[in-house]
Structures are given as C-alpha cells and as structure tokens.
Design an enzyme around this catalytic site. Sequence first.
Site, mmCIF file in Angstrom:
data_model
loop_
_atom_site.group_PDB
_atom_site.id
_atom_site.type_symbol
_atom_site.label_atom_id
_atom_site.label_comp_id
_atom_site.label_asym_id
_atom_site.label_seq_id
_atom_site.Cartn_x
_atom_site.Cartn_y
_atom_site.Cartn_z
ATOM 1 N N ASP A 2 13.218 34.741 37.949
ATOM 2 C CA ASP A 2 14.646 34.377 38.002
ATOM 3 C C ASP A 2 15.474 35.201 38.990
ATOM 4 O OD1 ASP A 2 13.729 32.790 35.970
ATOM 5 O OD2 ASP A 2 15.172 33.446 34.466
ATOM 6 N N ASP A 40 15.454 29.826 36.378
ATOM 7 C CA ASP A 40 16.216 29.283 35.271
ATOM 8 C C ASP A 40 16.881 28.027 35.847
ATOM 9 O OD1 ASP A 40 16.770 29.854 32.558
ATOM 10 O OD2 ASP A 40 18.779 30.603 33.036
ATOM 11 N N HIS A 42 18.953 24.877 34.504
ATOM 12 C CA HIS A 42 19.587 24.153 33.402
ATOM 13 C C HIS A 42 20.306 22.875 33.853
ATOM 14 C CE1 HIS A 42 18.853 27.540 30.808
ATOM 15 N NE2 HIS A 42 19.670 28.358 31.444
ATOM 16 N N HIS A 75 25.461 28.839 33.978
ATOM 17 C CA HIS A 75 24.687 29.538 35.018
ATOM 18 C C HIS A 75 23.465 28.709 35.389
ATOM 19 C CE1 HIS A 75 22.664 30.619 31.259
ATOM 20 N NE2 HIS A 75 21.565 30.722 31.986
ATOM 21 N N LYS A 100 12.450 26.650 34.137
ATOM 22 C CA LYS A 100 12.584 26.741 32.684
ATOM 23 C C LYS A 100 14.020 26.494 32.264
ATOM 24 C CE LYS A 100 13.174 31.723 32.846
ATOM 25 N NZ LYS A 100 14.462 31.737 32.142
ATOM 26 N N CYS A 145 14.926 37.500 30.358
ATOM 27 C CA CYS A 145 13.771 36.776 30.879
ATOM 28 C C CYS A 145 12.544 37.671 31.041
ATOM 29 C CB CYS A 145 14.159 36.148 32.209
ATOM 30 S SG CYS A 145 12.857 35.221 32.959
#
Length: 202
Positions: A2, A40, A42, A75, A100, A145
């Site tokens: 990340d 990351d 989302h 984020h 993820k 993480c």
Amino acid sequence: MDIQKDFVPGGALPAENGREVVPVANRLMDAFELVVATQDWHPAGHLSFASNHEGQEVGDKINLKGLEQALWPDHCVQGTEGAEFVDGLRKGPIEKVFRKGVDKEIDSYSGFYDNGHRRPTGLSDYLREKGVEEVYIAGLATDVCVKYTTLDALKEGFDTYVAIDGCRGVNMEPGDVAAAVEEMKEAGAEIVQSDEVVNFVS
Ligand code: VGL
Ligand code: ZN
C-alpha cells in the site's frame, strides 16, 4: 504494502513520514527474485468510510456485518489519484499487484484476506506457485496493513520478516505502531532492518 498517495502526508489517511518508505522499498526490490505489491482499492461507497455512515466520525468503531470496523476518511478510491503508487516508487521490478478492499461491505487490511478471512486475494496461492517460502514485508501502514499482512503470512506458513525501517504507521491512537510491532514479534515475525537484508542477500 500500500505505498499509495493517500497513505503519505498530503493524502487522505497519511502514515507519519510515510514517504520515507519509498527509497527503502526501492532498494529492497533489488535484493529479491520476486517482488509483489498491494494496493488498497476501494469503491467510492466503501463502508469503512465514515462519510458513508450518518452521524459517525473518523475513528469511531461500528459493527459492520458482524465485524468490528474502524471508520476511516475516504481513501484509496479506485481510479483516483490518492490510490496511485507514491511518486518515485519503482514499478519495473513489481511482478504483480494485488488489490484489496474492493468489496464495499467488508474491509481488507491484510494483503492475503479480507478482515473476515472469507475471501483470499490470491496472494497466497500466487506465492506458493512461485515456490516462495520466505516473505519480507515493507510499506504502509505498520499498524494496519503491514500488521495484518504479517500475521496472515505467518498463518499461511511463510517465514516472515518485516523490514521495519521500510514501514511507517498511522498511529490513530498513540502507541498503535509500538503495539503492532510487539504483536508481529509475538506471532513469530522477525523484525529486521533493510540494511541487513540488502547486505545479506547481495
Ligand atoms: C489501511 C486503513 C484503512 C492500510 C487500509 O492499508 O494500512 N489502513 N485501509
Ligand atoms: Zn482502506
């Protein structure tokens, strides 16, 4: 892990001095036959974002489909600048990127599984197919993480090392980083300095 714009100062959810991990990660890459990265990643309506829960604030903890969920600022939204790798991070050596946190109903701190340990990202099978037995971890954030990825790597049976000078944490609560380091050690991870790694392997 990340090394994304939202996790360094100027981003939405910065780790303290997060940009300092970039040169360390860049140097570590040369010491390994296989380098993988996580992002990351989302969807905009992710339920780990405080903004998607009326009356809740960043830092609050809620029950999300039966799991405790800390609420974060928006984020690493897919396709936004904040989700990109930090400028200066070498991308050439990265063999594959694992994303993820893509399911809006469940968060994923670990690079291996979501927080309910329900769905794998594919990282474990990938590493096994490549014959990997040892993993070395660096990135952001130490207390989120990096910690959960390290704990999962151990559970998956990998000899697991954390290059700690290549990690920075969020410290949402003071002491989170120190506690995370203790937890990783207790679970069996070896905490190392990147210099030892680079000198040892090269
Ligand atoms: C992370 C908080 C929320 C991380 C991801 O990758 O460390 N932290 N989402
Ligand atoms: Zn996230």
